[in-house]
Design a protein around this motif. Structure first.
Motif, PDB file in Angstrom:
ATOM      1  N   UNK A   1       0.845  -1.201   0.000  1.00  0.00           N
ATOM      2  CA  UNK A   1       0.000   0.000   0.000  1.00  0.00           C
ATOM      3  C   UNK A   1       0.877   1.247   0.000  1.00  0.00           C
ATOM      4  N   UNK A   2       2.099   1.134   0.546  1.00  0.00           N
ATOM      5  CA  UNK A   2       3.022   2.266   0.616  1.00  0.00           C
ATOM      6  C   UNK A   2       4.223   2.000  -0.279  1.00  0.00           C
ATOM      7  N   UNK A   3       4.465   2.863  -1.267  1.00  0.00           N
ATOM      8  CA  UNK A   3       5.648   2.754  -2.116  1.00  0.00           C
ATOM      9  C   UNK A   3       6.544   3.979  -1.990  1.00  0.00           C
ATOM     10  N   UNK A   4       5.956   5.113  -1.676  1.00  0.00           N
ATOM     11  CA  UNK A   4       6.713   6.362  -1.619  1.00  0.00           C
ATOM     12  C   UNK A   4       7.108   6.661  -0.172  1.00  0.00           C
ATOM     13  N   UNK A   5       8.335   7.110   0.002  1.00  0.00           N
ATOM     14  CA  UNK A   5       8.818   7.413   1.338  1.00  0.00           C
ATOM     15  C   UNK A   5       8.078   8.613   1.922  1.00  0.00           C
ATOM     16  N   UNK A   6       7.597   8.465   3.149  1.00  0.00           N
ATOM     17  CA  UNK A   6       6.953   9.559   3.871  1.00  0.00           C
ATOM     18  C   UNK A   6       7.806   9.904   5.079  1.00  0.00           C
ATOM     19  N   UNK A   7       8.109  11.185   5.275  1.00  0.00           N
ATOM     20  CA  UNK A   7       8.912  11.642   6.411  1.00  0.00           C
ATOM     21  C   UNK A   7       8.094  12.650   7.207  1.00  0.00           C
ATOM     22  N   UNK A   8       7.907  12.385   8.493  1.00  0.00           N
ATOM     23  CA  UNK A   8       7.133  13.279   9.366  1.00  0.00           C
ATOM     24  C   UNK A   8       7.849  13.382  10.711  1.00  0.00           C
ATOM     25  N   UNK A   9       7.519  14.431  11.462  1.00  0.00           N
ATOM     26  CA  UNK A   9       8.132  14.633  12.779  1.00  0.00           C
ATOM     27  C   UNK A   9       7.372  13.834  13.832  1.00  0.00           C
ATOM     28  N   UNK A  10       8.124  13.285  14.778  1.00  0.00           N
ATOM     29  CA  UNK A  10       7.532  12.580  15.908  1.00  0.00           C
ATOM     30  C   UNK A  10       6.651  13.539  16.697  1.00  0.00           C
ATOM     31  N   UNK A  11       5.464  13.074  17.075  1.00  0.00           N
ATOM     32  CA  UNK A  11       4.515  13.900  17.823  1.00  0.00           C
ATOM     33  C   UNK A  11       4.220  13.279  19.191  1.00  0.00           C
ATOM     34  N   UNK A  12       4.022  14.068  20.240  1.00  0.00           N
ATOM     35  CA  UNK A  12       4.282  15.513  20.286  1.00  0.00           C
ATOM     36  C   UNK A  12       5.750  15.804  19.962  1.00  0.00           C
ATOM     37  N   UNK A  13       5.977  16.962  19.370  1.00  0.00           N
ATOM     38  CA  UNK A  13       7.321  17.282  18.900  1.00  0.00           C
ATOM     39  C   UNK A  13       8.314  17.403  20.038  1.00  0.00           C
ATOM     40  N   UNK A  14       9.540  16.992  19.743  1.00  0.00           N
ATOM     41  CA  UNK A  14      10.643  17.073  20.697  1.00  0.00           C
ATOM     42  C   UNK A  14      11.599  18.176  20.253  1.00  0.00           C
ATOM     43  N   UNK A  15      12.482  18.548  21.132  1.00  0.00           N
ATOM     44  CA  UNK A  15      13.563  19.478  20.808  1.00  0.00           C
ATOM     45  C   UNK A  15      14.892  18.803  21.118  1.00  0.00           C
ATOM     46  N   UNK A  16      15.698  18.536  20.086  1.00  0.00           N
ATOM     47  CA  UNK A  16      15.457  18.755  18.656  1.00  0.00           C
ATOM     48  C   UNK A  16      14.419  17.778  18.105  1.00  0.00           C
ATOM     49  N   UNK A  17      13.923  18.097  16.923  1.00  0.00           N
ATOM     50  CA  UNK A  17      12.903  17.256  16.302  1.00  0.00           C
ATOM     51  C   UNK A  17      13.464  15.881  15.965  1.00  0.00           C
ATOM     52  N   UNK A  18      12.598  14.883  16.050  1.00  0.00           N
ATOM     53  CA  UNK A  18      12.937  13.536  15.600  1.00  0.00           C
ATOM     54  C   UNK A  18      12.067  13.223  14.389  1.00  0.00           C
ATOM     55  N   UNK A  19      12.696  12.901  13.265  1.00  0.00           N
ATOM     56  CA  UNK A  19      11.973  12.604  12.034  1.00  0.00           C
ATOM     57  C   UNK A  19      11.780  11.102  11.895  1.00  0.00           C
ATOM     58  N   UNK A  20      10.585  10.709  11.478  1.00  0.00           N
ATOM     59  CA  UNK A  20      10.252   9.300  11.284  1.00  0.00           C
ATOM     60  C   UNK A  20       9.920   9.086   9.810  1.00  0.00           C
ATOM     61  N   UNK A  21      10.515   8.063   9.186  1.00  0.00           N
ATOM     62  CA  UNK A  21      10.240   7.773   7.774  1.00  0.00           C
ATOM     63  C   UNK A  21       9.655   6.381   7.629  1.00  0.00           C
ATOM     64  N   UNK A  22       8.664   6.287   6.764  1.00  0.00           N
ATOM     65  CA  UNK A  22       7.999   5.019   6.459  1.00  0.00           C
ATOM     66  C   UNK A  22       8.489   4.573   5.089  1.00  0.00           C
ATOM     67  N   UNK A  23       9.092   3.394   5.012  1.00  0.00           N
ATOM     68  CA  UNK A  23       9.706   2.947   3.763  1.00  0.00           C
ATOM     69  C   UNK A  23       8.891   1.840   3.120  1.00  0.00           C
ATOM     70  N   UNK A  24       9.201   1.554   1.860  1.00  0.00           N
ATOM     71  CA  UNK A  24       8.519   0.500   1.124  1.00  0.00           C
ATOM     72  C   UNK A  24       8.747  -0.843   1.817  1.00  0.00           C
ATOM     73  N   UNK A  25       7.719  -1.674   1.844  1.00  0.00           N
ATOM     74  CA  UNK A  25       7.840  -2.974   2.484  1.00  0.00           C
ATOM     75  C   UNK A  25       8.601  -3.965   1.617  1.00  0.00           C
ATOM     76  N   UNK A  26       9.218  -4.916   2.266  1.00  0.00           N
ATOM     77  CA  UNK A  26       9.938  -5.957   1.551  1.00  0.00           C
ATOM     78  C   UNK A  26       9.030  -7.174   1.378  1.00  0.00           C
ATOM     79  N   UNK A  27       9.437  -8.074   0.510  1.00  0.00           N
ATOM     80  CA  UNK A  27       8.669  -9.296   0.277  1.00  0.00           C
ATOM     81  C   UNK A  27       9.630 -10.362  -0.232  1.00  0.00           C
ATOM     82  N   UNK A  28       9.254 -11.606  -0.011  1.00  0.00           N
ATOM     83  CA  UNK A  28      10.070 -12.710  -0.506  1.00  0.00           C
ATOM     84  C   UNK A  28      10.156 -12.640  -2.028  1.00  0.00           C
ATOM     85  N   UNK A  29      11.352 -12.893  -2.551  1.00  0.00           N
ATOM     86  CA  UNK A  29      11.610 -12.851  -3.990  1.00  0.00           C
ATOM     87  C   UNK A  29      11.269 -11.497  -4.592  1.00  0.00           C
ATOM     88  N   UNK A  30      11.579 -10.426  -3.865  1.00  0.00           N
ATOM     89  CA  UNK A  30      11.396  -9.084  -4.430  1.00  0.00           C
ATOM     90  C   UNK A  30      12.297  -8.946  -5.651  1.00  0.00           C
TER      91      UNK A  30
END
Length: 451
Positions: free
Chosen positions: A262-291
């Motif tokens: 369902x997810x192919x494109x990388x999404x980058x967002x800040x951890x909430x509630x926000x911290x100082x300094x900010x922590x960024x979280x990225x969601x990456x494409x999933x892996x699969x057998x015999x990719x």
């Protein structure tokens, strides 16, 4: 009133080699069922056979081939070596990159499966032989995955990557259609239609590669700007719950679907509630057998998020009986791109689907893992605290002086480090800060540079 076309029907085919257990074989077929469902097809039947391997000309033995043909309405006979006519579905798949595999209703065979989906990678000759015997469109596992990627890509970069992988998949599987045989006339005379089509694909792949390099340079620059920021990458098998966890950690409206890839494109967002300094979280494409290797290679950008992260969270569907094999697939792919050296934590997700005995077994096998349900706020809050604690353990304290003439940089200081105290003297603001050594060093260079 226009009626919706019937859902295309498909028959799954699997070969169980001697070294594959019944559990692993069934898990692989179940994964293929979900892939087929993601394509929008309905599984009408399954044909499996225990064989030494998948190298036979028609993949299946004569008896099983006849059984498969009975489901699809084929003859069960491979026939002559003449090229089989391409079905409309095959023609669409080999057509322009923007097309989809769709199926048109056939009133004479409305309930005959139109597709045979094989849980292995097939050679072009095996595909031709199966299509002759079954009279159906044949796709192997790689073809299904490539088509799903093609449908789900949204960003320009992902679309370029998928089109390139798709063309690399189609090129060796192209063949002359009987109506288009012969040689070209005029420019390029003496070149067969097939050779011309393949040359056009090579030219298009070269063009795509140039476009992709330009897009990726822009992406590299964006990632370089985040280099000193705190970054966490969610990695794992497809449908392990990464996007649900991403939404819970960041409050972002990322797509969450019970579908593979369902997810192919990388999404980058800040951890909430926000911290100082900010922590960024990225969601990456999933892996699969015999990719498919082309897809692993082409998705350099989304995997780069994992390579350049400070912390990897291996998200695993703990309720899946084959989760250990899925985790191994993820680790293998990350090793291939050199991301196995990045610090990581194992996150066993979907704990709400695991019974008490199963939870005890998981804790005994993975004592350092984080057990949670992405939909449980307390579990997500505990994971957030774990992430923050990881980064704080690597932070150091220092004192920075921000000259009065450069007060415009105060926002950058607060974005890059945690300000513990703030005083003023004749030179400017004296800030006691806490942050990663690299970030503090960068701030020192910025503050020391001429205005």
């Amino acid at each position: 009133m226009q009626t919706e076309p019937p859902v295309p029907l498909a028959v799954l085919v699997g070969i169980q080699a001697p070294d594959v257990t019944d559990v692993a074989h069934e898990a692989s077929l179940e994964e293929l069922r979900r892939l087929v469902k993601t394509l929008g097809y309905q599984v009408a039947g399954t044909v499996t056979q225990k064989r030494e391997g998948t190298g036979a000309a028609s993949l299946l033995g004569s008896g099983k081939l006849a059984e498969l043909a009975a489901l699809t309405g084929g003859t069960g006979i491979v026939g002559s070596m003449a090229s089989a006519p391409r079905s409309k579905a095959r023609q669409r798949f080999e057509a322009a990159p923007g097309t989809r595999i769709l199926s048109e209703p056939d009133p004479d065979a409305s309930r005959r499966p139109e597709f045979v989906i094989v849980d292995h990678e097939l050679s072009p000759s095996q595909i031709r032989n199966l299509e002759r015997a079954t009279g159906a469109q044949v796709l192997d596992r790689t073809g299904v995955i490539v088509e799903i990627f093609h449908r789900h890509a949204n960003t320009r970069e992902a679309k370029l990557q998928v089109e390139m992988a798709r063309l690399n998949y189609v090129a060796p599987r192209m063949r002359e259609a009987s109506a288009r045989g012969g040689r070209q006339q005029g420019p390029g005379a003496g070149e067969s239609t097939l050779a011309l089509d393949r040359r056009k694909i090579r030219d298009r792949v070269s063009e795509l590669r140039d476009q992709l390099e330009a897009v990726q340079r822009d992406g590299d620059q964006r990632r370089a700007a985040r280099r000193d920021q705190l970054r966490v990458a969610l990695v794992g098998y497809t449908n392990a719950g990464k996007s649900s966890l991403m939404r819970a950690l960041t409050g972002s409206q990322v797509l969450v679907e019970d579908k593979l890839f369902a997810t192919l494109d990388t999404t980058v967002r800040a951890l909430q509630p926000q911290t100082r300094p900010r922590i960024l979280v990225s969601d990456t494409v999933g892996f699969i057998r015999q990719l498919p290797h082309d897809l692993v290679a082409s998705f350099r950008s989304t995997l780069a998020e994992a390579l350049e992260a400070s912390l990897l969270l291996f998200v695993v569907d703990a309720s899946d009986p084959t989760y250990a094999a899925q985790l191994e697939v993820t680790r293998t792919v990350l090793h291939e791109i050199g991301a196995d050296a990045v610090p990581s934590r194992l996150v066993l997700n979907k704990l709400d689907r695991v019974d008490a005995a199963g939870r005890v077994a998981l804790m005994e096998k993975h004592p350092d893992a984080i057990l949670l349900c992405a939909h449980a706020p307390d579990d997500v809050s505990a994971l957030r605290d774990t992430i923050i604690a990881f980064f704080e353990a690597a932070m150091v304290e220092d004192v920075l002086v921000l000259p009065y003439a450069r007060q415009g940089l105060i926002g950058e200081v607060y974005d890059s480090a945690q300000v513990l105290s703030e005083e003023h003297d004749e030179t400017g603001r004296v800030l006691k800060v806490r942050g990663l050594p690299g970030a503090i060093m960068r701030l020192r260079r910025t503050l020391a540079a001429p205005a």
